[in-house]
Design a protein around this motif. Structure first.
Motif, PDB file in Angstrom:
ATOM      1  N   VAL A   1       0.845  -1.201   0.000  1.00 12.10           N
ATOM      2  CA  VAL A   1       0.000   0.000   0.000  1.00 12.10           C
ATOM      3  C   VAL A   1       0.879   1.248   0.000  1.00 12.10           C
ATOM      4  CG1 VAL A   1      -1.636   1.363   1.375  1.00 12.10           C
ATOM      5  CG2 VAL A   1      -2.006  -1.095   1.088  1.00 12.10           C
ATOM      6  N   CYS A   2       1.855   1.293   0.889  1.00 10.91           N
ATOM      7  CA  CYS A   2       2.728   2.475   0.990  1.00 10.91           C
ATOM      8  C   CYS A   2       3.560   2.661  -0.275  1.00 10.91           C
ATOM      9  CB  CYS A   2       3.626   2.353   2.217  1.00 10.91           C
ATOM     10  SG  CYS A   2       2.716   2.449   3.784  1.00 10.91           S
ATOM     11  N   LEU A   3       3.999   1.570  -0.889  1.00 16.79           N
ATOM     12  CA  LEU A   3       4.796   1.662  -2.117  1.00 16.79           C
ATOM     13  C   LEU A   3       4.009   2.262  -3.278  1.00 16.79           C
ATOM     14  CD1 LEU A   3       6.815  -1.677  -2.036  1.00 16.79           C
ATOM     15  CD2 LEU A   3       7.774   0.642  -2.138  1.00 16.79           C
ATOM     16  N   ARG A   4       2.694   2.142  -3.258  1.00 20.63           N
ATOM     17  CA  ARG A   4       1.891   2.732  -4.333  1.00 20.63           C
ATOM     18  C   ARG A   4       1.923   4.261  -4.293  1.00 20.63           C
ATOM     19  NH1 ARG A   4      -2.083  -1.461  -3.401  1.00 20.63           N
ATOM     20  NH2 ARG A   4      -3.322   0.014  -2.243  1.00 20.63           N
ATOM     21  N   TYR A   5       2.203   4.819  -3.140  1.00 20.66           N
ATOM     22  CA  TYR A   5       2.214   6.272  -2.993  1.00 20.66           C
ATOM     23  C   TYR A   5       3.622   6.850  -2.999  1.00 20.66           C
ATOM     24  CZ  TYR A   5      -2.645   5.643  -1.851  1.00 20.66           C
ATOM     25  OH  TYR A   5      -3.962   5.307  -1.921  1.00 20.66           O
TER      26      TYR A   5
ATOM     27  N   ARG B   1      -5.372  -0.226   6.818  1.00 15.86           N
ATOM     28  CA  ARG B   1      -5.050   0.343   5.499  1.00 15.86           C
ATOM     29  C   ARG B   1      -5.270   1.857   5.498  1.00 15.86           C
ATOM     30  NH1 ARG B   1      -5.025  -1.690   0.109  1.00 15.86           N
ATOM     31  NH2 ARG B   1      -5.552  -3.722   0.955  1.00 15.86           N
ATOM     32  N   ARG B   2      -6.363   2.330   6.098  1.00 19.02           N
ATOM     33  CA  ARG B   2      -6.621   3.780   6.152  1.00 19.02           C
ATOM     34  C   ARG B   2      -5.500   4.507   6.894  1.00 19.02           C
ATOM     35  NH1 ARG B   2     -11.725   1.905   6.497  1.00 19.02           N
ATOM     36  NH2 ARG B   2     -11.800   1.939   8.772  1.00 19.02           N
ATOM     37  N   ILE B   3      -5.032   3.906   7.976  1.00 20.85           N
ATOM     38  CA  ILE B   3      -3.930   4.513   8.723  1.00 20.85           C
ATOM     39  C   ILE B   3      -2.681   4.562   7.840  1.00 20.85           C
ATOM     40  CG2 ILE B   3      -2.326   4.160  10.664  1.00 20.85           C
ATOM     41  CD1 ILE B   3      -4.807   3.091  12.247  1.00 20.85           C
ATOM     42  N   MET B   4      -2.415   3.486   7.126  1.00 26.46           N
ATOM     43  CA  MET B   4      -1.229   3.427   6.261  1.00 26.46           C
ATOM     44  C   MET B   4      -1.326   4.431   5.108  1.00 26.46           C
ATOM     45  SD  MET B   4       0.847   1.336   7.600  1.00 26.46           S
ATOM     46  CE  MET B   4       0.699   0.213   8.969  1.00 26.46           C
ATOM     47  N   VAL B   5      -2.502   4.536   4.507  1.00 21.12           N
ATOM     48  CA  VAL B   5      -2.684   5.497   3.415  1.00 21.12           C
ATOM     49  C   VAL B   5      -2.433   6.912   3.936  1.00 21.12           C
ATOM     50  CG1 VAL B   5      -4.409   6.572   1.893  1.00 21.12           C
ATOM     51  CG2 VAL B   5      -4.208   4.080   1.999  1.00 21.12           C
ATOM     52  N   ASN B   6      -3.001   7.236   5.084  1.00 16.45           N
ATOM     53  CA  ASN B   6      -2.795   8.567   5.656  1.00 16.45           C
ATOM     54  C   ASN B   6      -1.321   8.813   5.978  1.00 16.45           C
ATOM     55  OD1 ASN B   6      -5.447   9.502   5.484  1.00 16.45           O
ATOM     56  ND2 ASN B   6      -6.006   8.524   7.399  1.00 16.45           N
TER      57      ASN B   6
ATOM     58  N   PHE C   1      -5.103   8.674  -8.469  1.00 16.41           N
ATOM     59  CA  PHE C   1      -5.428   7.384  -9.088  1.00 16.41           C
ATOM     60  C   PHE C   1      -5.486   6.281  -8.032  1.00 16.41           C
ATOM     61  CE2 PHE C   1      -4.571   3.341 -11.067  1.00 16.41           C
ATOM     62  CZ  PHE C   1      -5.400   3.360 -12.177  1.00 16.41           C
ATOM     63  N   ASN C   2      -4.466   6.214  -7.180  1.00 16.26           N
ATOM     64  CA  ASN C   2      -4.441   5.190  -6.134  1.00 16.26           C
ATOM     65  C   ASN C   2      -5.620   5.316  -5.178  1.00 16.26           C
ATOM     66  OD1 ASN C   2      -2.099   3.702  -6.811  1.00 16.26           O
ATOM     67  ND2 ASN C   2      -0.804   5.256  -5.890  1.00 16.26           N
ATOM     68  N   LEU C   3      -5.880   6.552  -4.731  1.00 20.34           N
ATOM     69  CA  LEU C   3      -6.973   6.756  -3.783  1.00 20.34           C
ATOM     70  C   LEU C   3      -8.321   6.374  -4.387  1.00 20.34           C
ATOM     71  CD1 LEU C   3      -5.869  10.124  -2.151  1.00 20.34           C
ATOM     72  CD2 LEU C   3      -5.948   7.874  -1.045  1.00 20.34           C
ATOM     73  N   TYR C   4      -8.529   6.715  -5.650  1.00 22.59           N
ATOM     74  CA  TYR C   4      -9.825   6.459  -6.288  1.00 22.59           C
ATOM     75  C   TYR C   4      -9.932   5.012  -6.797  1.00 22.59           C
ATOM     76  CZ  TYR C   4     -13.907   6.996  -9.265  1.00 22.59           C
ATOM     77  OH  TYR C   4     -15.142   6.847  -9.833  1.00 22.59           O
ATOM     78  N   ALA C   5      -8.997   4.615  -7.649  1.00 24.34           N
ATOM     79  CA  ALA C   5      -9.117   3.333  -8.348  1.00 24.34           C
ATOM     80  C   ALA C   5      -8.749   2.132  -7.489  1.00 24.34           C
ATOM     81  CB  ALA C   5      -8.251   3.351  -9.608  1.00 24.34           C
ATOM     82  N   ILE C   6      -7.841   2.321  -6.549  1.00 25.29           N
ATOM     83  CA  ILE C   6      -7.384   1.176  -5.770  1.00 25.29           C
ATOM     84  C   ILE C   6      -7.989   1.162  -4.374  1.00 25.29           C
ATOM     85  CG2 ILE C   6      -5.348   0.017  -4.817  1.00 25.29           C
ATOM     86  CD1 ILE C   6      -3.828   1.028  -7.309  1.00 25.29           C
ATOM     87  N   GLU C   7      -7.975   2.305  -3.698  1.00 27.94           N
ATOM     88  CA  GLU C   7      -8.480   2.361  -2.323  1.00 27.94           C
ATOM     89  C   GLU C   7      -9.996   2.537  -2.259  1.00 27.94           C
ATOM     90  OE1 GLU C   7      -6.490   1.521   0.016  1.00 27.94           O
ATOM     91  OE2 GLU C   7      -4.589   1.802  -1.028  1.00 27.94           O
ATOM     92  N   GLY C   8     -10.606   3.076  -3.330  1.00 27.35           N
ATOM     93  CA  GLY C   8     -12.055   3.205  -3.368  1.00 27.35           C
ATOM     94  C   GLY C   8     -12.622   4.469  -2.748  1.00 27.35           C
ATOM     95  N   TYR C   9     -11.786   5.488  -2.543  1.00 29.35           N
ATOM     96  CA  TYR C   9     -12.296   6.748  -2.014  1.00 29.35           C
ATOM     97  C   TYR C   9     -13.074   7.488  -3.103  1.00 29.35           C
ATOM     98  CZ  TYR C   9      -9.342   6.263   2.117  1.00 29.35           C
ATOM     99  OH  TYR C   9      -8.768   5.823   3.288  1.00 29.35           O
ATOM    100  N   THR C  10     -14.029   8.318  -2.679  1.00 29.23           N
ATOM    101  CA  THR C  10     -14.790   9.138  -3.618  1.00 29.23           C
ATOM    102  C   THR C  10     -14.028  10.432  -3.877  1.00 29.23           C
ATOM    103  OG1 THR C  10     -15.989  10.319  -1.888  1.00 29.23           O
ATOM    104  CG2 THR C  10     -16.976   8.237  -2.686  1.00 29.23           C
ATOM    105  N   HIS C  11     -14.416  11.148  -4.921  1.00 29.33           N
ATOM    106  CA  HIS C  11     -13.751  12.418  -5.216  1.00 29.33           C
ATOM    107  C   HIS C  11     -13.901  13.445  -4.087  1.00 29.33           C
ATOM    108  CE1 HIS C  11     -12.193  11.364  -9.102  1.00 29.33           C
ATOM    109  NE2 HIS C  11     -13.371  10.908  -9.464  1.00 29.33           N
ATOM    110  N   PRO C  12     -15.076  13.556  -3.460  1.00 32.91           N
ATOM    111  CA  PRO C  12     -15.158  14.490  -2.319  1.00 32.91           C
ATOM    112  C   PRO C  12     -14.202  14.089  -1.180  1.00 32.91           C
ATOM    113  CG  PRO C  12     -17.359  13.986  -3.111  1.00 32.91           C
ATOM    114  CD  PRO C  12     -16.414  13.054  -3.834  1.00 32.91           C
ATOM    115  N   GLU C  13     -14.085  12.775  -0.912  1.00 33.34           N
ATOM    116  CA  GLU C  13     -13.171  12.319   0.138  1.00 33.34           C
ATOM    117  C   GLU C  13     -11.719  12.626  -0.232  1.00 33.34           C
ATOM    118  OE1 GLU C  13     -15.522   8.443   1.969  1.00 33.34           O
ATOM    119  OE2 GLU C  13     -14.486   8.222   0.051  1.00 33.34           O
ATOM    120  N   ILE C  14     -11.377  12.385  -1.493  1.00 33.12           N
ATOM    121  CA  ILE C  14     -10.011  12.657  -1.956  1.00 33.12           C
ATOM    122  C   ILE C  14      -9.714  14.143  -1.847  1.00 33.12           C
ATOM    123  CG2 ILE C  14      -8.470  12.632  -3.968  1.00 33.12           C
ATOM    124  CD1 ILE C  14     -10.021  10.063  -4.855  1.00 33.12           C
ATOM    125  N   GLY C  15     -10.678  14.959  -2.267  1.00 31.25           N
ATOM    126  CA  GLY C  15     -10.506  16.401  -2.171  1.00 31.25           C
ATOM    127  C   GLY C  15     -10.213  16.836  -0.750  1.00 31.25           C
ATOM    128  N   GLU C  16     -10.963  16.276   0.191  1.00 28.50           N
ATOM    129  CA  GLU C  16     -10.754  16.621   1.596  1.00 28.50           C
ATOM    130  C   GLU C  16      -9.390  16.134   2.092  1.00 28.50           C
ATOM    131  OE1 GLU C  16     -12.799  15.548   5.842  1.00 28.50           O
ATOM    132  OE2 GLU C  16     -14.133  15.886   4.145  1.00 28.50           O
TER     133      GLU C  16
END
Length: 192
Positions: free
Chosen positions: A32-36, A72-77, A131-146
């Motif tokens: 997960v971390c390597l994707r970012y 995963r959410r903790i790791m993404v953050n 791309f990672n947040l939307y296509a892989i993690e499944g976040y919405t655009h409003p969530e990504i924006g925030e």
């Protein structure tokens, strides 16, 4: 030890349980971390810091939803925080063509997952992150924006540009993998 028992033992301070939890999820969370993050050392640092946060916040986990998803959410953050320190999240490229027609991707591609991950890692930081947040993690655009401090429209634009850039790179990789033939017998399939 099942997941509930493992979480309970970790909450009680069991070093053995903490090690088991780490070993169970470390490989996946490093991915997960390597994707970012482009550099493995940065991804490892984000993952380790993320696990420290997991252990400190374990009391907050309420067994609602997937425990893996919570980690995963903790790791993404954590990866996003590390990314902000390491790479500017430039969200525009001047020479980027935005009106690239999309073509249908199929499973017929011979590209290995490692090759695709390499292409993803080569995207500019902003494109790669959205791309990672939307296509892989499944976040919405409003969530990504925030999460990134950008507008929903900017998130959508970055995703579109990331897809277009990936599509061009996939087409280039596919073309270079096709043996050279005469122009009369070489036809593009438009599948990538």
């Amino acid at each position: 030890m099942n997941e509930v028992e493992l979480i309970s033992a970790c909450r009680q301070g069991s070093v053995r349980a903490q090690k088991q939890l780490y070993e169970r999820f470390a490989g996946l969370m490093l991915t997960v971390c390597l994707r970012y993050l482009r550099q493995r050392a940065d991804a490892e640092e984000a993952m380790l810091t993320g696990f420290v946060k997991v252990f400190r916040a374990l009391e907050q986990y309420r067994h609602e939803g997937s425990f893996e998803g919570w980690i995963r959410r903790i790791m993404v953050n954590e990866a996003l925080g590390q990314l902000r320190k390491k790479e500017p999240l430039h969200l525009a490229i001047d020479d980027m063509v935005t009106d690239v027609p999309s073509t249908q991707a199929t499973a017929e591609s011979d590209m290995a997952a490692a090759d695709l991950m390499q292409l993803l890692s080569e995207l500019p930081a902003g494109y790669r992150t959205v791309f990672n947040l939307y296509a892989i993690e499944g976040y919405t655009h409003p969530e990504i924006g925030e999460m990134l401090g950008i507008s929903e429209g900017t998130s959508k634009s970055q995703l579109s540009k990331a897809r277009a850039m990936l599509q061009r790179r996939l087409e280039a990789a596919s073309a270079s993998a096709i043996p050279s033939t005469s122009t009369s017998t070489h036809h593009a399939t438009g599948r990538y």
